[in-house]
Each structure stands twice: as structure tokens, then as C-alpha cells.
Design a protein around this motif. Structure first.
Motif, PDB file in Angstrom:
ATOM      1  N   ARG A 263       4.793  -5.230 -12.162  1.00 45.58           N
ATOM      2  CA  ARG A 263       3.556  -4.534 -12.415  1.00 45.58           C
ATOM      3  C   ARG A 263       2.694  -4.134 -10.928  1.00 45.58           C
ATOM      4  O   ARG A 263       2.521  -2.776 -10.856  1.00 45.58           O
ATOM      5  CB  ARG A 263       2.619  -5.143 -13.297  1.00 45.58           C
ATOM      6  N   PHE A 264       2.626  -5.137 -10.218  1.00 40.99           N
ATOM      7  CA  PHE A 264       2.053  -5.132  -8.934  1.00 40.99           C
ATOM      8  C   PHE A 264       2.457  -4.102  -8.099  1.00 40.99           C
ATOM      9  O   PHE A 264       2.205  -3.439  -7.545  1.00 40.99           O
ATOM     10  CB  PHE A 264       2.080  -6.348  -8.236  1.00 40.99           C
ATOM     11  N   VAL A 265       4.220  -4.221  -7.895  1.00 38.96           N
ATOM     12  CA  VAL A 265       4.887  -3.417  -7.295  1.00 38.96           C
ATOM     13  C   VAL A 265       4.805  -1.831  -7.627  1.00 38.96           C
ATOM     14  O   VAL A 265       4.445  -1.068  -6.941  1.00 38.96           O
ATOM     15  CB  VAL A 265       6.348  -3.766  -7.370  1.00 38.96           C
ATOM     16  N   ARG A 266       4.806  -1.542  -8.968  1.00 36.19           N
ATOM     17  CA  ARG A 266       4.528  -0.298  -9.629  1.00 36.19           C
ATOM     18  C   ARG A 266       3.118   0.189  -9.152  1.00 36.19           C
ATOM     19  O   ARG A 266       3.065   1.344  -8.711  1.00 36.19           O
ATOM     20  CB  ARG A 266       4.773  -0.230 -11.056  1.00 36.19           C
ATOM     21  N   GLU A 267       2.096  -0.599  -9.185  1.00 37.35           N
ATOM     22  CA  GLU A 267       0.887  -0.109  -9.122  1.00 37.35           C
ATOM     23  C   GLU A 267       0.545   0.218  -7.559  1.00 37.35           C
ATOM     24  O   GLU A 267       0.068   1.104  -7.175  1.00 37.35           O
ATOM     25  CB  GLU A 267      -0.236  -1.068  -9.340  1.00 37.35           C
ATOM     26  N   ARG A 268       1.431  -0.537  -6.513  1.00 37.42           N
ATOM     27  CA  ARG A 268       1.331  -0.370  -5.169  1.00 37.42           C
ATOM     28  C   ARG A 268       1.889   0.937  -4.791  1.00 37.42           C
ATOM     29  O   ARG A 268       1.559   1.722  -4.311  1.00 37.42           O
ATOM     30  CB  ARG A 268       1.979  -1.590  -4.349  1.00 37.42           C
ATOM     31  N   ALA A 269       3.154   1.321  -5.455  1.00 36.70           N
ATOM     32  CA  ALA A 269       3.774   2.584  -5.132  1.00 36.70           C
ATOM     33  C   ALA A 269       2.967   3.614  -5.673  1.00 36.70           C
ATOM     34  O   ALA A 269       2.942   4.689  -4.885  1.00 36.70           O
ATOM     35  CB  ALA A 269       5.191   2.406  -5.924  1.00 36.70           C
ATOM     36  N   ALA A 270       2.437   3.480  -6.904  1.00 32.27           N
ATOM     37  CA  ALA A 270       1.421   4.648  -7.465  1.00 32.27           C
ATOM     38  C   ALA A 270       0.371   4.886  -6.164  1.00 32.27           C
ATOM     39  O   ALA A 270      -0.172   5.870  -5.913  1.00 32.27           O
ATOM     40  CB  ALA A 270       0.891   4.322  -8.509  1.00 32.27           C
TER      41      ALA A 270
ATOM     42  N   ALA B 180       0.988   8.243   1.436  1.00 30.03           N
ATOM     43  CA  ALA B 180       1.718   7.296   2.153  1.00 30.03           C
ATOM     44  C   ALA B 180       3.119   7.503   2.256  1.00 30.03           C
ATOM     45  O   ALA B 180       3.988   7.131   3.101  1.00 30.03           O
ATOM     46  CB  ALA B 180       1.237   5.911   2.056  1.00 30.03           C
ATOM     47  N   ALA B 181       3.520   8.082   1.099  1.00 32.67           N
ATOM     48  CA  ALA B 181       5.171   8.274   0.787  1.00 32.67           C
ATOM     49  C   ALA B 181       5.492   9.560   1.395  1.00 32.67           C
ATOM     50  O   ALA B 181       6.778   9.836   1.598  1.00 32.67           O
ATOM     51  CB  ALA B 181       5.234   8.444  -0.747  1.00 32.67           C
ATOM     52  N   GLY B 182       4.611  10.246   2.299  1.00 33.41           N
ATOM     53  CA  GLY B 182       5.258  11.416   2.889  1.00 33.41           C
ATOM     54  C   GLY B 182       4.987  12.713   2.017  1.00 33.41           C
ATOM     55  O   GLY B 182       4.346  12.550   0.983  1.00 33.41           O
TER      56      GLY B 182
END
Length: 132
Positions: A48-55, A62-64
Motif C-alpha cells: 500500500r505504501f509503495v502504491r501511495e508513493r508512486a501516486a 517526479a515521474a517525468g
């Protein structure tokens, strides 16, 4: 339910163990204790934390630039072989080596050279190289 040590989570997230500890201490990561009293992170909570950070990264830009390609590997150009039309670009991204064939024109436009930081974007059978 799988659990991860602080070190394992740090390797997965590509951050230092100290960063994971700070996130855990701040309540951003669900932390419990194993039978030996060591701190462990719940696998579901980590996902869940990884998905939140990606969002968050996506919202912050930041993803370009917007893209449908989700597999982005930031790395460094380690080799570049060119002829008149085609170029072979080798990128090292952590433990991953990515090789892409692109046009020489693309290499020139992007200013690619050995030592330049790039993002290799992988979709299906294509690798797109963007300068970061």
C-alpha cells in the motif's frame, strides 16, 4: 501474510534502512515485532505504501512527462555504439543491464553519451530511452 525486515524493505524501496526507520517511526509504514523482537513491516502495508508513493510521485510530476509506459529504469549509459543510422545504447540501472537499439538521430537529439543519466522505459518488446 509476508513480512519484511527494515533492510529488506529498504532494498525493495531503493532507500537506506534509516529512511525506512524514519517512515516507520512517523507512522507511514505499519511496523510490528517478530518473535525475536525485531521490527518487521507487514507485506500488505508495504505494498500500500509503495502504491501511495508512486501516486505521489506521479502527482508531483517526479515521474517525468505523462506516458503509458510504466516500467521506468533510471540508469547511466555505459556504452554507446553508432553507425550512420542505428545506435546501440547500453544502460546500467542498479543490477539491471538494458540494451536498446535506437536511431542515431535520437541519440544526437537527446545528447546521449557514456556517463549520461537516462531513463529506460520498457513496454512490451520496446525499450524507450529518455534523458533524465
Amino acid at each position: 501474510m509476508p513480512t519484511y525486515s527494515i533492510g529488506q524493505a529498504a532494498r525493495l524501496l531503493r532507500v537506506s534502512p534509516e529512511t525506512v526507520r524514519r517512515w516507520a517511526d512517523a507512522g507511514r509504514l505499519p511496523v510490528g515485532r517478530d518473535g525475536a523482537g525485531n521490527r518487521v513491516i507487514d507485506g500488505t502495508g508495504l505494498a500500500r505504501f509503495v502504491r501511495e508513493r508512486a501516486a505521489e510521485s506521479e502527482r508531483d510530476g517526479a515521474a517525468g512527462p505523462p506516458t503509458s509506459v510504466r516500467n521506468a529504469l533510471t540508469g547511466i549509459v555505459t556504452a554507446l555504439t553508432m553507425d550512420d543510422i542505428v545506435a546501440r545504447v547500453e544502460v546500467q540501472s542498479g543490477p539491471h543491464r538494458v540494451v536498446s537499439l535506437v536511431t542515431r538521430e535520437a541519440v544526437d537529439e537527446l545528447g546521449l553519451d557514456v556517463g549520461v543519466t537516462v531513463v529506460a522505459r520498457v513496454k512490451s518488446t520496446s525499450v524507450h530511452v529518455d534523458r533524465s
